[in-house]
Design an enzyme around this catalytic site. Sequence first.
Site, PDB file in Angstrom:
ATOM      1  CB  SER A   3     -10.312 -21.258  -2.913  1.00 19.46           C
ATOM      2  OG  SER A   3      -9.806 -20.505  -3.989  1.00 19.46           O
ATOM      3  CB  ALA A   4     -10.292 -23.864   1.558  1.00 15.03           C
ATOM      4  CD  GLU A  24      -4.218 -13.684   2.126  1.00 12.44           C
ATOM      5  OE1 GLU A  24      -3.225 -13.569   1.388  1.00 12.44           O
ATOM      6  OE2 GLU A  24      -4.830 -14.774   2.296  1.00 12.44           O
ATOM      7  CB  ALA A  25       0.642 -13.699   3.478  1.00  9.15           C
ATOM      8  CG  HIS A  58      -5.196 -26.834 -12.306  1.00 12.75           C
ATOM      9  ND1 HIS A  58      -5.765 -27.424 -13.417  1.00 12.75           N
ATOM     10  CD2 HIS A  58      -5.692 -25.561 -12.270  1.00 12.75           C
ATOM     11  CE1 HIS A  58      -6.552 -26.544 -14.030  1.00 12.75           C
ATOM     12  NE2 HIS A  58      -6.515 -25.410 -13.351  1.00 12.75           N
TER      13      HIS A  58
END
Length: 538
Positions: A13-14, A34-35, A473
């Site tokens: 997201s970030a 990115e994994a 969350h």
Amino acid sequence: MDAFDFVIVGAGSAGSVLANRLTASGKYTVLLLEAGGSDKTPLVQIPIGYGKIFYDAAVNWKYITEPDPNLDNRPIYWPRGKVLGGSSSINAMVYVRGHQNDYAEWNAAAPGWGWSDVEPLFRRMENWDGAPSSARGKGGPLAVHDVRPEVHPLTRVYLEAAAQAGFPTNPDYNGPDMEGATTYQITTRNGFRASAARCYLDPAGKRPNLEVRTRAHATRVLFDGTRAIGVEYRHKGQIKTARARAEVILSGGAINSPQLLQLSGIGPGQVLQDHGIDVLLDAAQVGRNLQDHLGSDNLFVSKVASLNQELRPLMGKVKAALHYALTRKGPLSLSLNQGGGFVRVLDDSPGPDMQLYFSPVSYTRAPVGVRPLMSPDPFPGFLIGFNPCKPTSVGHLQIRSPDPFVAPEMHPNYMSTDYDRTLMVEGTKLMRRIAETQAMSAVIDSELLPGAQVDDDAAIEAYIRKTSWTVFHQCSTCRMGSDPASSVVDPRLRVRGIDGLRVADASIFPSIPTGNTNAPAIMVGEKASDLILQDALG
């Protein structure tokens, strides 16, 4: 060794926001690691597909916590996105900015993060398709969809019932006033998921100064003394390195970012030594301050048809799929959490203390991995759920092994305070209060869970300990703040005691926000890009 101006770890997201914003001018080169793999699969792009990828190791880290003594020693399943877009590619898409009080808390911990600072960033992010409002953004990268015309009839019954219980409908909880019952706004566009990857990364994908490498699992940050100079990562079976001329930015999320810091020698000294890792910086707060929302449902058998009758039978699935294919509408285009809201249960709460959820579908929860969300109950049913907005229980995580491919220990420590226990019990009572209204009781046959036998506070608390679940969350494990004793990064997101290294994701939240965490995580990406570019320009 490849060399770039910035190396970003994590295309979530970030990280997707940062990749877009840092390459927009063409002045800087960026490597994004990115994994996971591509997000271009139907189950990611179709909104309700998240019910299937909830357990899909191809796009999901599928974390399991340590047994929580406060939840009858149950381990809790924590799905997290391992794919371009991160958890924005596998979540329920609910878009919540948070309450202004949240950012007053953040600003007290880290000046420059108050509501007046972050509200323009939320508007900059948004492409809101609902009623025009000066409080909402139009034309931003992130598509935010108003679902009100499309919700199931039972969701409208829920809104009527909530009003009868004293919670009028709020047409825009992301506007000036957050409180009230509502239908949830979701991040979709033209019937497809609008993840951070789709909204930020795809438009930047052809820029020559951006390179995205998938299936590239970061194993440690590289240093020259106490300056971060690059990242080591595993890609296509080989260990490789990438050099960062300016900065390394960790955007792996609330679990992976503190794990990578610890693997790289930054964390609680004794933990690192126990695993044979040389201590570069004894930073006790790395992995601490873990916060999450804990949820619980009441499940009702309905007198009228729910989405169960549409989504469980094979022909129902076929009909819904055809409707979606032809119109990009229908239940496959929405989240299962169609309704909800933000309300006050305790009189002395400074803002909403309870988030509500209404799903016109039900599924009797089964052990992890046994039943995906797309297999609802065979009877007509629906769920009314909740979570406390501002829980005070705090957990921690730490590496289990020096092997970067071994998941860390995660200790959520849910329901460890009187405040949290009180609100969980009061939340269950509130669900029943809504169910007993004239509007809702007219469509309820019976309460299946918790059930009539759960009839006092002790029994409710026992039920919650046995059945409650994460609302996904997790945050605050690399906490931001001005006080070095209680934070990992400073208000500009720089790791304390280290040069050339920042963290920008939900792990930096000073405290958990009121509501879903994806929108604040994207906002952190926006804010971080501003800070990084300001510092780069000197």
